[in-house]
Design a protein around this motif. Structure first.
Motif: not given
Length: 301
Positions: A219-224, A255-264, A226-233
């Protein structure tokens, strides 16, 4: 690692590798070198084609990948997305090198097109290759296109084109946007299934695929970034959709990746008429794709 230059079939000079590069050192090297990079669509980029001959699949890792992505296990055929996992270390070696102009931290996988020409036996031997096809302007920065191919018996049996976006300020006319960049896109597809995603999904997929980018693990790396939580691949999202959708032995996927999926989190899988989507609870589309009918063979079958 010992490498050697060799004449190999393909669009660029071939550098023959003796084994697959380790991803973690490449990620570290690319991060360190990124401070010296100046991204631009007209920048020079590496022209070498990396080639890994006679690759054989680790069946234990393959089973772990199949389980975390929802594919059936024990079948003597590689999932349509698995050659991307096998070839990703080659792509990363190119993108982490001194001659790659885009910074590795923050580089976003924006799209992938996969063509599987025939079923790929899990016990087969393959020649993998990767090269950078070029750079292009994007309204948000510069995109690099990476081509990966798998050959068996000298013939291309699987190939992909991935685009990776480096965001930076742009000058001059705005380049034409892809359909995914403008407007809401096609009408929403009917929901098929709801999936609840555990907080450790990124770690489990990272262990199976080898892609241990910290934003998917901590989570800390994700926040660096700009993500509030970890992100799915992103490649997990498309693989999970294709596991549910199913693909013929010969198929084309876009396929087009349009927005990140936050975990959980929770997502909805939707599909109809060869199209698929992964949506969030708020209706936001995370990935949108299309599976084309099988490509006819030489005899029209």
């Amino acid at each position: 690692m010992t490498d050697r230059t060799a004449r190999v079939a393909g669009p660029a000079p071939g550098l023959l590798l003796t084994r697959s590069p380790a991803l973690t050192p490449l990620l570290a090297r690319g991060t360190l070198l990124s401070a010296f990079r100046r991204p631009a669509p007209d920048a020079a980029f590496p022209r070498t084609r990396l080639v890994l001959p006679d690759l054989r699949v680790d069946l234990v890792r393959l089973t772990a990948y199949e389980r975390v992505c929802g594919f059936a296990t024990g079948e003597d055929a590689l999932p349509i997305t698995y050659p991307h996992v096998l070839g990703f270390p080659l792509a990363m070696r190119l993108m982490s090198g001194r001659d790659f102009p885009l910074p590795l931290p923050g580089l976003v996988h924006t799209s992938i097109e996969i063509v599987r020409h025939t079923a790929l036996p899990a016990t087969g031997a393959y020649e993998l290759s990767a090269h950078i096809a070029g750079l292009a302007p994007h309204r948000r920065g510069t995109e690099a296109t990476v081509v990966t191919e798998a050959r068996a018996g000298g013939a291309v049996v699987w190939e992909s084109r991935s685009t990776y976006l480096a965001r930076h300020r742009t000058a001059g006319p705005t380049p034409a946007s892809r359909p995914s960049d403008d407007g809401p896109g096609p009408d929403p597809l009917p929901g098929v299934a709801e999936w609840r995603l555990a907080a450790d999904l990124g770690r489990r997929y990272g262990a199976a695929s080898g892609d241990r980018n910290p934003i998917h693990l901590h989570p800390l790396a994700a926040r660096l970034f700009g993500f509030p939580r970890t992100v799915a691949h992103g490649m997990w999202t498309v693989a999970r959709c294709l596991a549910a959708h199913g693909t013929a032995p010969s198929a084309r996927v876009q396929a087009e990746f349009r927005s990140p999926v936050l975990l959980p989190g929770a997502v909805q899988y939707a599909a109809a008429d060869g199209r698929f989507e992964l949506r969030g609870a708020d209706g936001r589309v995370h990935v949108r794709g299309q599976v084309d009918p099988p490509t006819p063979g030489p005899d029209g079958s």
